[in-house]
Design an enzyme around this catalytic site. Sequence first.
Site, PDB file in Angstrom:
ATOM      1  N   TRP A  99       0.841  -1.212   0.000  1.00 24.03           N
ATOM      2  CA  TRP A  99       0.000   0.000   0.000  1.00 24.03           C
ATOM      3  C   TRP A  99       0.867   1.249   0.000  1.00 24.03           C
ATOM      4  O   TRP A  99       0.583   2.223  -0.688  1.00 24.03           O
ATOM      5  CB  TRP A  99      -0.966   0.004   1.187  1.00 24.03           C
ATOM      6  CG  TRP A  99      -1.956  -1.108   1.127  1.00 24.03           C
ATOM      7  CD1 TRP A  99      -2.094  -2.138   2.021  1.00 24.03           C
ATOM      8  CD2 TRP A  99      -2.949  -1.349   0.110  1.00 24.03           C
ATOM      9  NE1 TRP A  99      -3.095  -2.987   1.627  1.00 24.03           N
ATOM     10  CE2 TRP A  99      -3.638  -2.531   0.473  1.00 24.03           C
ATOM     11  CE3 TRP A  99      -3.314  -0.678  -1.060  1.00 24.03           C
ATOM     12  CZ2 TRP A  99      -4.684  -3.054  -0.308  1.00 24.03           C
ATOM     13  CZ3 TRP A  99      -4.356  -1.202  -1.835  1.00 24.03           C
ATOM     14  CH2 TRP A  99      -5.025  -2.374  -1.455  1.00 24.03           C
ATOM     15  N   ASP A 166      -1.618   6.858   6.162  1.00 24.04           N
ATOM     16  CA  ASP A 166      -2.660   5.916   5.769  1.00 24.04           C
ATOM     17  C   ASP A 166      -2.908   5.033   6.986  1.00 24.04           C
ATOM     18  O   ASP A 166      -2.083   4.183   7.321  1.00 24.04           O
ATOM     19  CB  ASP A 166      -2.170   5.100   4.568  1.00 24.04           C
ATOM     20  CG  ASP A 166      -3.135   3.984   4.167  1.00 24.04           C
ATOM     21  OD1 ASP A 166      -4.161   3.802   4.846  1.00 24.04           O
ATOM     22  OD2 ASP A 166      -2.839   3.288   3.175  1.00 24.04           O
ATOM     23  N   LYS A 190     -11.918  -1.673   7.311  1.00 25.70           N
ATOM     24  CA  LYS A 190     -11.162  -2.465   8.278  1.00 25.70           C
ATOM     25  C   LYS A 190     -11.658  -2.200   9.704  1.00 25.70           C
ATOM     26  O   LYS A 190     -12.174  -3.089  10.329  1.00 25.70           O
ATOM     27  CB  LYS A 190      -9.657  -2.206   8.166  1.00 25.70           C
ATOM     28  CG  LYS A 190      -8.991  -2.979   7.028  1.00 25.70           C
ATOM     29  CD  LYS A 190      -9.022  -2.284   5.704  1.00 25.70           C
ATOM     30  CE  LYS A 190      -8.348  -3.079   4.599  1.00 25.70           C
ATOM     31  NZ  LYS A 190      -7.664  -2.229   3.627  1.00 25.70           N
TER      32      LYS A 190
END
Length: 356
Positions: A99, A166, A190
């Site tokens: 990511w 993030d 999440k």
Amino acid sequence: MKKHNFYAGPSILSEFAIKNTAEAVLNFEGSGLSILEISHRSKEFIAVMSEAQKLVKELLDVPAGYEVLFLGGGASMQFAMVPYNLLKTKAAYLDTGSWAAKAIKEAKFFGETVVVASSKADNYTYIPKGYEVPSDADYFHYTSNNTIFGTEVKSDPEVGVPLVADMSSDIFSRPVDVSKYALIYGGAQKNLGPSGTAFVIVKEDLLGKVDRPIPTMLDYRTHIASESMFNTPPCAPIYTSLQTLKWYKQLGGISAIEKLKKQKSDLLYGEIDRNSLFRGTVANAEDRSDMNITFVMSEEYKEKEADFLALASQKGIVGIKGHRSVGGFRASVYNAMPIESVQVLVDAMKEFEKSI
Ligand SMILES: *Cc1c(COP(=O)(O)O)cnc(C)c1O
């Protein structure tokens, strides 16, 4: 039987959030309409949006001067929106996983992108330390929790420039000093809600400093000015996210959640370290993620992987197959996961050990 849901995302939600959403799908707060069909301009939905924003601020102690947004496009769209809005000449990034690498790729479209350190050569099994961030960087971006590789940066880095993070997969699991950040973002799916929305916490006075023109939908100021309602927001995912936030508050807020989180990750890491059939993929304990726990079969039991997955499946455990870039297993133990489910997994590991 309800399954023990260890999926990495979309992932487990609390019963509280699921039940309240189910009710709102049938009759949204007595309005006689479904949350799926009510106007986002209705007073009922406007109240949902503003309460969700308020609770994010309350739970994370967000100081004045920051705005909370709920946007479409997922965390992946933030990879581009962040540099579009904040990168003037140079940004610094820490490369800790897939990511992070995707975020770096997007930043390069907008200006000089300095990768201060990377653990890629070791398949991202640790968090680099001792790196230097250029003091003239507009911001330093890092991924607080590496969902795929099972590593986590558990405290806010001290680097001398505004932070951007993030926090898709560990937001609301530990206290964060928001005042050190220019921006925090993440996908909801999440630790917050279903997929379909991303949360953004942004310091307003850092915006409007870049020279480039920004398309309307990609400009944070558009969404701040319209309270995240410039266009039709993902209403149902935001409603479910609000239920999660209410549940977090009922649990006692971030410090209570952090305690529960520790109990769960200690329980599972304890068994991984004790049980000679298994081995954690992240050697350094301080880098181990409390959210995504990655482990493999030890070398001499390699061929038993499918057998363990079969046993786990018999016990109602789902979603523990590791990401293809790591292999083995990944147990995602997000905030909504009860410790009882972690115990079921640990018991399965013990039972498997006895059966060998
Ligand atoms: C899941 C995840 C993403 C991607 O989120 P999308 O909403 O699918 O774009 C980005 N970063 C991290 C750390 C993630 O865990």
